[in-house]
Enzyme design. Structure first.
Site, PDB file in Angstrom:
ATOM      1  N   GLY A   1       0.830  -1.196   0.000  1.00  0.00           N
ATOM      2  CA  GLY A   1       0.000   0.000   0.000  1.00  0.00           C
ATOM      3  C   GLY A   1       0.858   1.237   0.000  1.00  0.00           C
ATOM      4  O   GLY A   1       2.067   1.160   0.216  1.00  0.00           O
TER       5      GLY A   1
ATOM      6  N   PRO B   1       2.604   4.879   1.036  1.00  0.00           N
ATOM      7  CA  PRO B   1       3.277   5.263   2.276  1.00  0.00           C
ATOM      8  C   PRO B   1       2.290   5.857   3.285  1.00  0.00           C
ATOM      9  O   PRO B   1       1.345   6.537   2.897  1.00  0.00           O
ATOM     10  CB  PRO B   1       4.269   6.338   1.840  1.00  0.00           C
ATOM     11  CG  PRO B   1       4.408   6.185   0.377  1.00  0.00           C
ATOM     12  CD  PRO B   1       3.154   5.574  -0.128  1.00  0.00           C
ATOM     13  N   GLY B   2       2.513   5.580   4.535  1.00  0.00           N
ATOM     14  CA  GLY B   2       1.736   6.213   5.594  1.00  0.00           C
ATOM     15  C   GLY B   2       0.357   5.643   5.832  1.00  0.00           C
ATOM     16  O   GLY B   2      -0.461   6.250   6.512  1.00  0.00           O
ATOM     17  N   THR B   3       0.057   4.480   5.266  1.00  0.00           N
ATOM     18  CA  THR B   3      -1.280   3.922   5.449  1.00  0.00           C
ATOM     19  C   THR B   3      -1.356   2.978   6.649  1.00  0.00           C
ATOM     20  O   THR B   3      -2.402   2.401   6.900  1.00  0.00           O
ATOM     21  CB  THR B   3      -1.736   3.158   4.197  1.00  0.00           C
ATOM     22  OG1 THR B   3      -0.663   2.339   3.745  1.00  0.00           O
ATOM     23  CG2 THR B   3      -2.152   4.105   3.101  1.00  0.00           C
ATOM     24  N   GLY B   4      -0.268   2.794   7.349  1.00  0.00           N
ATOM     25  CA  GLY B   4      -0.331   2.004   8.578  1.00  0.00           C
ATOM     26  C   GLY B   4       0.167   0.578   8.441  1.00  0.00           C
ATOM     27  O   GLY B   4      -0.200  -0.280   9.227  1.00  0.00           O
ATOM     28  N   LYS B   5       1.036   0.324   7.471  1.00  0.00           N
ATOM     29  CA  LYS B   5       1.545  -1.037   7.289  1.00  0.00           C
ATOM     30  C   LYS B   5       2.414  -1.450   8.482  1.00  0.00           C
ATOM     31  O   LYS B   5       2.240  -2.532   9.044  1.00  0.00           O
ATOM     32  CB  LYS B   5       2.348  -1.128   5.989  1.00  0.00           C
ATOM     33  CG  LYS B   5       1.526  -0.837   4.751  1.00  0.00           C
ATOM     34  CD  LYS B   5       2.324  -0.973   3.479  1.00  0.00           C
ATOM     35  CE  LYS B   5       3.389   0.084   3.320  1.00  0.00           C
ATOM     36  NZ  LYS B   5       2.858   1.457   3.236  1.00  0.00           N
ATOM     37  N   THR B   6       3.325  -0.580   8.856  1.00  0.00           N
ATOM     38  CA  THR B   6       4.185  -0.869   9.999  1.00  0.00           C
ATOM     39  C   THR B   6       3.332  -1.027  11.257  1.00  0.00           C
ATOM     40  O   THR B   6       3.545  -1.936  12.065  1.00  0.00           O
ATOM     41  CB  THR B   6       5.204   0.275  10.177  1.00  0.00           C
ATOM     42  OG1 THR B   6       5.843   0.502   8.930  1.00  0.00           O
ATOM     43  CG2 THR B   6       6.228  -0.065  11.215  1.00  0.00           C
TER      44      THR B   6
ATOM     45  N   GLU C   1      -7.907  33.865  -7.411  1.00  0.00           N
ATOM     46  CA  GLU C   1      -8.611  32.853  -6.608  1.00  0.00           C
ATOM     47  C   GLU C   1     -10.111  32.903  -6.859  1.00  0.00           C
ATOM     48  O   GLU C   1     -10.765  31.861  -6.989  1.00  0.00           O
ATOM     49  CB  GLU C   1      -8.314  33.035  -5.111  1.00  0.00           C
ATOM     50  CG  GLU C   1      -6.865  32.789  -4.721  1.00  0.00           C
ATOM     51  CD  GLU C   1      -6.327  31.442  -5.177  1.00  0.00           C
ATOM     52  OE1 GLU C   1      -7.109  30.466  -5.264  1.00  0.00           O
ATOM     53  OE2 GLU C   1      -5.122  31.360  -5.504  1.00  0.00           O
TER      54      GLU C   1
ATOM     55  N   HIS D   1     -10.963  31.058  -9.992  1.00  0.00           N
ATOM     56  CA  HIS D   1     -11.150  29.620  -9.794  1.00  0.00           C
ATOM     57  C   HIS D   1     -12.533  29.333  -9.214  1.00  0.00           C
ATOM     58  O   HIS D   1     -13.287  28.487  -9.720  1.00  0.00           O
ATOM     59  CB  HIS D   1     -10.133  29.072  -8.778  1.00  0.00           C
ATOM     60  CG  HIS D   1      -8.733  28.918  -9.292  1.00  0.00           C
ATOM     61  ND1 HIS D   1      -8.435  28.230 -10.434  1.00  0.00           N
ATOM     62  CD2 HIS D   1      -7.545  29.356  -8.789  1.00  0.00           C
ATOM     63  CE1 HIS D   1      -7.114  28.243 -10.615  1.00  0.00           C
ATOM     64  NE2 HIS D   1      -6.555  28.935  -9.635  1.00  0.00           N
TER      65      HIS D   1
END
Ligand code: ADP
Ligand code: MG
Ligand code: ZN
Length: 614
Positions: free
Chosen positions: A209, A211-216, A433, A436
């Protein structure tokens, strides 16, 4: 200390010893002899005779050439020293020496004692090198987590489950990933249940997945839930190691894991060692990685799956992994860990807000809606930034505005309150701005504007128009994409309409519009000319817009033409919308100039009230 098997880890140590021995030999050949030679002072013959008469000569010896007398004498202060003097034909010398009681010596030691010289030339350097080596290795150990003195002790961090303290409750969203991992937890808790029925659980599972999605985090949670030791090592750690240390480290990691089973072995960023082996081996350099990978494969095949060692690995580039790693019996189970959806984002925000003192009226749903596409790590960061902001402002609770502000901080960069813009620059930014926002509002099928600001950000943005979809969008229609491009061109269109020229301020809009237009043509099959042909492919599923062309040069040219045409049409549409609503453009831009930041409601209110008649 050395192991018996042909251990590649010995290589650097052998080199080291050879080099040290070489240096010692050089020292012995050139430097030490000079140092060890006692100082021999030359004196004149008459001085020599005076010393003999004065009783200051103890021993004499004729040197091997027969031309010089070497003698041991005392200097004025009475200290022994070695002297030499040229031989002079002097028949009376013998009698004179005898009467003075001088011994005739066979060998006056011009060398220091053999023991001392042995110590100086061998023992001392070896001791020096040993100490030096230890200091060097200690420094490396501190830097790279490497423990080279205990050859092969991997130094893999052992984190007992009590210490990880992470459970599935700490991982919000990601329900599918958690379900897939629950089976592994069960296996670790009761391996006997599986063994008795003859079921073999996969040895390894691969968490894939962005980076930063909570794999670790998930890997730690598995260990925490099962209350087993957690051995973790990161692929990037292998890269900084001595030649051969990577493989040794892998071997040791598995040895330790086997002793501690049941346990989890977690290999983070496995792509750094697990890249496809055939690609670009070049001149050396990759040998090390390859050895490490081979060792990993060997270990995975070698260990007994029933013992309860489960190997988890994480990567965000699964497509680059060596196929050998994905074969049955290795990482044959793949667990996707995707970016969170609206519900998931809200849940993650709540998990992280649980540690934070909140004001009463917090609406996390609004924050979750404003952060489409953000990863768990970014959401955690948003909550923390909000808390920091509350502290900076001297409050003791976090308010909704803190959270909204930090959404922008994390997504658009820090607010830069002290940037000074000239009045004319502020006018241009304001019209840009509103350009837009107005173009967005006048198109159906485009996300409503929620906030417009001309407070500069440290990211370099001088203004910012935030649009938030009512709900999560997974699919975008061709019309929605075209509208998005049109909205992106609205900023520069407004500058041109009002000031007659354009500024550099639209560079980011232009980049985004071009990318979108290009993707529509090359990847989404949204062009009439090419249809559903893949002209470009994504290099990595998880790492953004990195693409490579898969068509001929002739087509590449046509693609460019179409991109230009598509963005051109969008710009014409934006020009038309702004021309038709020029009054509102002025009114809104002046209002923004005064307020600096306006909400979506304020914007809509002014837009919808009847024109001021002058
Ligand atoms: P990855 O390994 O996928 O790059 P990490 O596991 O290192 O991501 O996540 C980094 C941080 O982001 C975590 O420590 C946690 O604080 C937060 N985080 C990420 N995903 C989640 C989630 N699903 N639930 C709660 N926190 C999360
Ligand atoms: Mg990670
Ligand atoms: Zn813009």
């Amino acid at each position: 200390m050395f192991e018996n098997n042909p251990n590649p880890a010995r290589k650097p140590i052998m080199y080291y010893i050879l080099i040290a021995a070489g240096i010692i030999m050089l020292l012995n050949a050139f430097v030490f002899p000079a140092l060890l030679q006692r100082q021999v002072e030359s004196v004149g013959y008459s001085d020599f005779l005076k010393m003999v008469d004065g009783g200051r000569v103890l021993e004499v010896q004729l040197d091997s050439s027969g031309e010089q007398l070497i003698f041991l004498g005392k200097d004025e202060a009475g200290n022994e020293a070695i002297y030499k003097t040229a031989v002079f034909p002097d028949d009376s010398l013998r009698a004179r020496l005898e009467s003075a009681g001088v011994t005739f010596s066979a060998q006056i030691a011009t060398q220091n004692s053999p023991l001392l010289s042995f110590i100086i030339s061998w023992i001392l350097p070896i001791a020096m090198f040993t100490i030096l080596g230890r200091v060097l290795v200690n420094q490396m150990t501190k830097k790279g987590g490497l423990n080279a003195l205990s050859f092969g002790k991997s130094g893999a961090k052992i984190v007992a489950s009590e210490e990880t303290g992470v459970t599935f409750a700490d991982v919000a969203g990601e329900e599918e990933a958690k379900d897939a991992l629950k089976e592994i937890v069960d296996f670790l808790e009761r391996p006997g249940k599986y063994a008795s029925i003859g079921a073999k659980l996969p040895k390894g599972a691969l968490l894939v997945g962005p980076p930063g999605t909570g794999k670790t985090l998930l890997a730690k949670a598995v260990a925490g839930e099962a209350k087993v030791p957690f051995f973790s090592i990161s692929g990037s750690e292998f890269v900084e190691m001595f030649v051969g240390m990577g493989a040794a480290k892998v071997r040791d990691l598995f040895k330790q894991a086997n002793e501690k089973a049941p346990c989890i072995v977690f290999i983070d960023e496995i792509d750094t060692i697990g890249k496809k082996r055939d690609t670009g081996a070049g001149f050396g350099g990759n040998d090390e990685r390859e050895q490490t990978l081979n060792q990993l494969l060997t270990e995975m095949d070698g260990f007994d799956g029933k013992k309860g060692v489960v190997i988890l690995a994480a990567t965000n580039r699964p497509e680059s992994l060596d196929p050998a790693l994905l074969r049955p019996g290795r990482f044959d189970r793949r667990i996707p860990v995707e970016l969170p959806d609206l519900q998931g984002r809200e849940a993650i925000l709540k998990v992280h807000a649980a540690h934070i003192r909140l004001a009463g009226d917090i609406n996390m749903n609004e924050i979750a809606r404003a952060t489409s596409g953000a990863s768990g790590a970014e959401l955690a960061n948003i909550v923390n930034e909000a808390a920091l902001r509350a502290v900076r402002e001297g409050r003791d609770t976090v308010r909704q505005e803190d959270l909204m502000e930090s959404v922008e901080t994390v997504i658009a960069g820090y607010q830069r309150k002290n940037a000074v813009l000239s009045e004319q620059e502020r006018r241009i930014v304001s019209y840009h701005e509103i350009g837009h926002a107005l173009v967005a509002a006048k198109q159906t099928n485009s996300a409503p504007v929620t906030k417009i600001t001309i407070v500069p950000r440290t990211s370099g943005a001088l203004g910012y128009t935030m649009q938030i979809d009512e709900e999560d969008h997974n699919l975008m229609s061709r019309e929605e994409l075209e509208n998005k491009i049109t909205t992106l061109t609205g900023g520069q269109a407004a500058e041109k309409l009002i000031f007659g020229s354009v500024t550099t301020g639209a560079s980011n809009d232009i980049e985004k519009a071009t990318k979108l237009a290009r993707a529509m043509i090359t990847r989404y099959g949204m062009s009439d000319q090419f249809g559903m042909v893949a002209l470009e492919t994504l290099n990595s599923q998880y790492l953004g817009q990195d693409t490579s062309l898969t068509c001929s040069a002739a087509y590449a040219e046509k693609i460019d033409d179409q991109v230009v045409a598509l963005v051109g049409q969008a710009r014409e549409k934006a020009d038309r919308i702004l021309r038709e609503n020029e009054d509102k453009l002025h009114e809104l831009a002046e209002y923004l100039l005064e307020k600096e930041t306006i909400t979506g409601e304020e914007f809509m209110k002014i837009l919808n009230q009847p024109n001021l008649t002058v």
